[in-house]
Design an enzyme around this catalytic site. Sequence first.
Site, PDB file in Angstrom:
ATOM      1  CB  CYS A   2      -4.026 -30.926 -46.344  1.00 56.65           C
ATOM      2  SG  CYS A   2      -3.420 -31.661 -44.958  1.00 56.65           S
ATOM      3  N   GLY A  28      -6.416 -36.076 -49.233  1.00 58.77           N
ATOM      4  CA  GLY A  28      -6.242 -36.591 -47.860  1.00 58.77           C
ATOM      5  C   GLY A  28      -7.514 -37.337 -47.380  1.00 58.77           C
ATOM      6  CG  ASN A 100      -1.770 -28.561 -48.824  1.00 59.20           C
ATOM      7  OD1 ASN A 100      -1.204 -29.459 -48.356  1.00 59.20           O
ATOM      8  ND2 ASN A 100      -1.799 -28.221 -50.325  1.00 59.20           N
ATOM      9  N   GLY A 101       0.365 -28.002 -46.177  1.00 55.14           N
ATOM     10  CA  GLY A 101       1.855 -27.746 -46.345  1.00 55.14           C
ATOM     11  C   GLY A 101       2.711 -28.230 -45.132  1.00 55.14           C
ATOM     12  CE1 TYR A 255       0.250 -41.383 -55.756  1.00 53.13           C
ATOM     13  CE2 TYR A 255       0.359 -39.656 -53.924  1.00 53.13           C
ATOM     14  CZ  TYR A 255      -0.179 -40.972 -54.392  1.00 53.13           C
ATOM     15  OH  TYR A 255      -0.930 -41.941 -53.727  1.00 53.13           O
TER      16      TYR A 255
HETATM   17  P1  AMP Z   1       6.635 -47.613 -52.007  1.00 48.31           P
HETATM   18  O1  AMP Z   1       6.174 -48.595 -51.921  1.00 48.31           O
HETATM   19  O2  AMP Z   1       6.956 -46.928 -50.998  1.00 48.31           O
HETATM   20  O3  AMP Z   1       7.875 -47.483 -53.307  1.00 48.31           O
HETATM   21  O4  AMP Z   1       5.595 -46.394 -52.547  1.00 48.31           O
HETATM   22  C1  AMP Z   1       5.404 -46.086 -54.047  1.00 48.31           C
HETATM   23  C2  AMP Z   1       3.766 -46.312 -54.252  1.00 48.31           C
HETATM   24  O5  AMP Z   1       3.389 -45.241 -53.263  1.00 48.31           O
HETATM   25  C3  AMP Z   1       3.634 -45.516 -55.479  1.00 48.31           C
HETATM   26  O6  AMP Z   1       2.634 -46.586 -56.030  1.00 48.31           O
HETATM   27  C4  AMP Z   1       2.946 -44.310 -55.508  1.00 48.31           C
HETATM   28  O7  AMP Z   1       1.706 -44.264 -56.280  1.00 48.31           O
HETATM   29  C5  AMP Z   1       2.598 -44.210 -54.148  1.00 48.31           C
HETATM   30  N1  AMP Z   1       2.940 -42.924 -53.371  1.00 48.31           N
HETATM   31  C6  AMP Z   1       3.950 -42.280 -53.478  1.00 48.31           C
HETATM   32  N2  AMP Z   1       4.326 -41.308 -52.831  1.00 48.31           N
HETATM   33  C7  AMP Z   1       3.173 -41.202 -52.098  1.00 48.31           C
HETATM   34  C8  AMP Z   1       2.806 -40.419 -50.857  1.00 48.31           C
HETATM   35  N3  AMP Z   1       3.311 -39.195 -50.554  1.00 48.31           N
HETATM   36  N4  AMP Z   1       1.715 -40.712 -50.426  1.00 48.31           N
HETATM   37  C9  AMP Z   1       1.087 -41.649 -50.588  1.00 48.31           C
HETATM   38  N5  AMP Z   1       1.451 -42.789 -51.886  1.00 48.31           N
HETATM   39  C10 AMP Z   1       2.457 -42.426 -52.335  1.00 48.31           C
END
Ligand code: AMP
Length: 476
Positions: A2, A28, A100-101, A255
């Site tokens: 968040c 978020g 946040n957490g 990320y």
């Molecule tokens: P996946 O399709 O499950 O392998 O998700 C990987 C993709 O989701 C990558 O392109 C990341 O940019 C994005 N991503 C990775 N971790 C998160 C997260 N915790 N929340 C939202 N997007 C994420």
Amino acid sequence: MCGVLGIWGRSEVAADLIFGLTTLQHRGQDAAGAITFDGSFHVKIGRGLVSRVFEDRHQERLRGTWGLGHVRYATMGSTDVEDAQPVHVNYPYGLAMVHNGNVVNFAEVRENLYTEHHRLVDTSNDVALILYTFAAALEQRDLRALTFDDLFSCVDATRRAIHGAYAVICLIAGRGLLAFSDPHGIRPMVLGVRQTPKGPEYAIASETTCLDYLGFRVEGDIGAGEAVFIDATGTVHRHQGPREKPAFCVFEYIYFAREDSVLQGRVVAAERERMGRALADVVRRAGLRPDVVIDVPASGFLFASSMAQALGIPFRRGLAKNHHIGRSFILPTDEERRRMVGLKLNPIRGVLEGRRVAVVDDSIVRGTTSRRLVELLRGAGAREVYVISAAPPVVSPCVYGIDMSTTAEIIAANRTVDDVCRMIGADAVVYQELSALRSLYGEISCCDACFSGEYPTHVDREALDDIRREKEDAGR
Ligand code: AMP
């Protein structure tokens, strides 16, 4: 995950609060909320983006010079607005809170609040646990003669009861703004000051980008076990509470945080470029010689461009992104997520035809994005597709607030890189090496439990089971 924001101002705060939340929107998009204080609390909370939740009339209604704001990240279990923040209570003080957490001993704290303090927690919102625990500690004090030491010892009592990751901001009616981090400082939080003709104003936010936009000079991080209180006169009091080995979330650098933010003294963009250069070494050692490097927009950009430069290979934009579409990551079923990737990303013809393409993303979690991307790139004529992840293999769920899915869904958990490559249909898969990543963050002591399985706090089965149950419920 968040975003939190607190402003201690000398003029009406609503406009800055709402605008400030838009600068944290990447943290978020599920819900947004704000509370202000002018002798009474004024609250507005709603689902969706900040621009959707707040209309002009809300800005007028949110009167006061102090305020808190929150943007909520859609973990799948609780998209209900009842679980959105800020939360507030009126006893023993007017207290409002955002955080946040993630609290990892939720059941234990809830039970304790009921048996010891007769407080019933009837939401799944963990900020309520922190708020009630803090309120219960305050209740034991002589409220008329409350000193700063009293206040900080209530924070320390809260820290002893609550385990997990939390960056908290609390507005104490008529008294001031209080912020505190968990003993490992897992989640980011920064303090800033802005000079005005009426005197200095203060802001506390998840990221420095928010302070930059609002014109606050960054004073520094609120780190592991630290607390800051800005009292009613505008004096800043700092307190170092119990501090464990710092464990700042490395996924913020990979990320989550915006690239213009400075976290723990390091510019996020520069860290991503360093990671990109480290990736080039792994690609070289793997004996791969792509003709072109492309990014998965937008989170892969800095890794991809710096990796390409280090390899001396052209970097091109090979995928266009529809920016006006929701997050695929948090959709409940694999089929929906797969479809969404195709709706979001479209290959740019001519860049890929007949080429060996290295496509760089920040991370591979379930592998849904990569699998679909490989299909899209091959469909657009790529001769070979190498999937490059700027993060090491994700092998363990995050219990500290980043939605990482369950072990069963995580593609690299209990699998080799070759298995992953086969499952996503790529010609090669290259991951950042954990040892290389660790040497990059060097003296910043980071949490990399998602890659190493080494959790900085005690994590019992209950916390991991809760995550699994939450996902299963949401998938139903
Ligand atoms: P996946 O399709 O499950 O392998 O998700 C990987 C993709 O989701 C990558 O392109 C990341 O940019 C994005 N991503 C990775 N971790 C998160 C997260 N915790 N929340 C939202 N997007 C994420």
